[in-house]
Enzyme design. Structure first.
Site, PDB file in Angstrom:
ATOM      1  N   LYS A  34       0.830  -1.211   0.000  1.00 34.68           N
ATOM      2  CA  LYS A  34       0.000   0.000   0.000  1.00 34.68           C
ATOM      3  C   LYS A  34       0.864   1.260   0.000  1.00 34.68           C
ATOM      4  CE  LYS A  34      -0.349  -0.351   4.989  1.00 34.68           C
ATOM      5  NZ  LYS A  34      -1.127  -0.922   6.103  1.00 34.68           N
ATOM      6  N   ARG A 129     -10.424  -0.876  15.111  1.00 28.15           N
ATOM      7  CA  ARG A 129     -10.427   0.019  13.953  1.00 28.15           C
ATOM      8  C   ARG A 129     -11.417  -0.595  12.966  1.00 28.15           C
ATOM      9  NH1 ARG A 129      -4.797   1.123  10.904  1.00 28.15           N
ATOM     10  NH2 ARG A 129      -5.178  -1.056  10.379  1.00 28.15           N
ATOM     11  N   TYR A 254      14.915  30.481   8.091  1.00 30.62           N
ATOM     12  CA  TYR A 254      13.620  31.089   8.428  1.00 30.62           C
ATOM     13  C   TYR A 254      13.440  31.189   9.934  1.00 30.62           C
ATOM     14  CZ  TYR A 254      12.029  30.636   3.595  1.00 30.62           C
ATOM     15  OH  TYR A 254      11.881  30.752   2.251  1.00 30.62           O
TER      16      TYR A 254
HETATM   17  C1  LIG Z   1      -0.289  -1.871   6.702  1.00 32.35           C
HETATM   18  C2  LIG Z   1      -0.858  -3.134   7.188  1.00 32.35           C
HETATM   19  C3  LIG Z   1      -0.036  -4.254   7.371  1.00 32.35           C
HETATM   20  C4  LIG Z   1       1.471  -4.198   7.252  1.00 32.35           C
HETATM   21  O1  LIG Z   1       1.991  -3.621   8.412  1.00 32.35           O
HETATM   22  P1  LIG Z   1       3.560  -3.489   8.670  1.00 32.35           P
HETATM   23  O2  LIG Z   1       3.646  -2.962  10.051  1.00 32.35           O
HETATM   24  O3  LIG Z   1       4.064  -2.509   7.663  1.00 32.35           O
HETATM   25  O4  LIG Z   1       4.145  -4.820   8.490  1.00 32.35           O
HETATM   26  C5  LIG Z   1      -0.642  -5.449   7.707  1.00 32.35           C
HETATM   27  N1  LIG Z   1      -1.987  -5.530   7.887  1.00 32.35           N
HETATM   28  C6  LIG Z   1      -2.795  -4.466   7.747  1.00 32.35           C
HETATM   29  C7  LIG Z   1      -4.259  -4.620   7.957  1.00 32.35           C
HETATM   30  C8  LIG Z   1      -2.264  -3.234   7.416  1.00 32.35           C
HETATM   31  O5  LIG Z   1      -3.070  -2.183   7.280  1.00 32.35           O
END
Ligand SMILES: *Cc1c(COP(=O)(O)O)cnc(C)c1O
Length: 360
Positions: A34, A129, A254
């Protein structure tokens, strides 16, 4: 001269996948891609991970981009789909969908589809979640099984809230609840993200779904990839574009956020938040030039950062030197700590202005 650049080491990526398999030799691997493969480049990373058993993404667009890129492995949609018309797209493209709530279940039951969906029933064991409530689990399972639109091989999934902390008791509670719920079923399971893979061997089900560790980065509190024999895949670099002198009492950048206590040489580095470098990185955050660390001073601006070179210009420091912002000699986990964030965010935030180079 090439300035901001992300070298992506594909052999390190493949090496990390081998390490993942050493951690969980009995499990199949769904590689999580992702958010543009955590900022590394979706299609290139997927192609290099041809030894993975499946891919996982968050959004259907990401999955379609993988198909458009010529990737043919099964793809799991980690949030499922949100409109009925996406169900047919999932079937046509061999996308497996998560089912995590009533809305999705009813959508599946009510559609007329040309084939059967491969589904993962996600149960909320404590992350709170996504996922069906434990008391709904049997009802969801039965209804999915009864739907003509669903393949009977329903797979089961949950997600951990605190697996990065091995001293936290929550993961054990989640594991216990999950095994209690699925007790009589022989369905395939998937629980572990990277932290589960590394820290919780008892969570390695039929499948694991690592993301971060594939990119050579540690998900565990206060650890770095090298602590688990992982190799960083991204090396974010740029060049030193100016060297200047400021006198004692003068300020840099800045807001005049840094003031020289003595006459100081300043290196100006072509990297800023416009490249995805965190603006919140404070004074003292290291960069690497010629295998030596130099501290950021003043505010990170859009295109540039200043660093403290000392009261004389060190030997070998010259305009055009390569500056590593994170990578094999400077762990992104450490930069994240300085910036008050996590390595996931730094990697995802690298912007398209950065020149990506894939090294085989
Ligand atoms: C992003 C995600 C993962 C991978 O998590 P990592 O900590 O990057 O290994 C696995 N499962 C779900 C549902 C996620 O959203």
């Amino acid at each position: 001269m090439r300035l901001a650049s992300a070298e992506i080491d594909l052999s390190a990526l493949q090496y990390n996948l081998d390490k993942v398999r050493e951690f969980a030799p009995q499990s199949k691997v769904m590689a999580v891609l992702k958010a543009n493969a955590y900022g590394h480049g979706l299609v290139e990373i997927a192609k290099a991970l041809h030894q993975a058993d499946a891919f996982a993404v968050a959004r259907i667009d990401e999955a379609l981009a993988l198909r458009a890129g010529g990737l043919v492995k099964p793809i799991v949609l980690l949030e499922g789909v949100f409109q009925a018309s996406d169900l047919a797209i999932a079937i046509a493209n061999n996308f497996q969908i998560i089912v995590h709530d009533q809305h999705q279940l009813e959508m599946i039951e009510n559609e007329t589809l040309d084939g059967e969906l491969t589904t993962w029933l996600k149960v909320d064991t404590g992350m709170h979640r996504l996922g069906v409530y434990p008391e709904q689990f049997e009802q969801f399972y039965t209804r999915l099984l009864a739907s003509k639109n669903v393949h009977s091989d329903i797979k089961l999934m949950t997600h951990f809230a605190c697996a990065d902390d091995i001293s936290d008791g929550k993961t054990k509670q989640q594991l216990a609840l999950f095994s209690q719920l699925i007790e009589q079923k022989t369905q395939q399971t998937c629980l572990a993200n990277s932290a589960g893979v590394i820290g919780w061997p008892q969570s390695h089900g039929d499948w694991i779904r690592p993301g971060l560790m594939l990119y050579g980065v540690s998900p565990m509190l206060n650890q770095i990839g090298a602590d688990h024999q992982l190799k960083p895949v991204m090396r974010l670099t740029t060049k030193l574009i100016a060297i200047r002198k400021v006198n004692a009492g003068e300020t840099v950048g800045y807001g005049s956020a840094w003031r020289a206590s003595k006459n100081t040489y300043i290196g100006v580095v072509a990297m800023g938040y416009g490249d995805g470098y965190p603006r919140h990185a404070p004074n003292g955050t290291p960069v690497m030039i010629n295998q030596r660390r130099y501290a950021i001073i003043g505010r990170v601006s859009m295109d540039m950062i200043s660093v403290d070179l000392g009261s004389t210009v060190p030997n070998g420091i010259a305009i055009g030197n390569t500056v590593e912002m994170w990578g094999p000699s400077l762990p992104v986990e450490e930069i994240a700590q300085y910036a008050g964030t996590i390595p996931y965010e730094l990697l995802c935030n690298v912007t398209p202005r950065v020149d990506y180079q894939y090294i085989k």
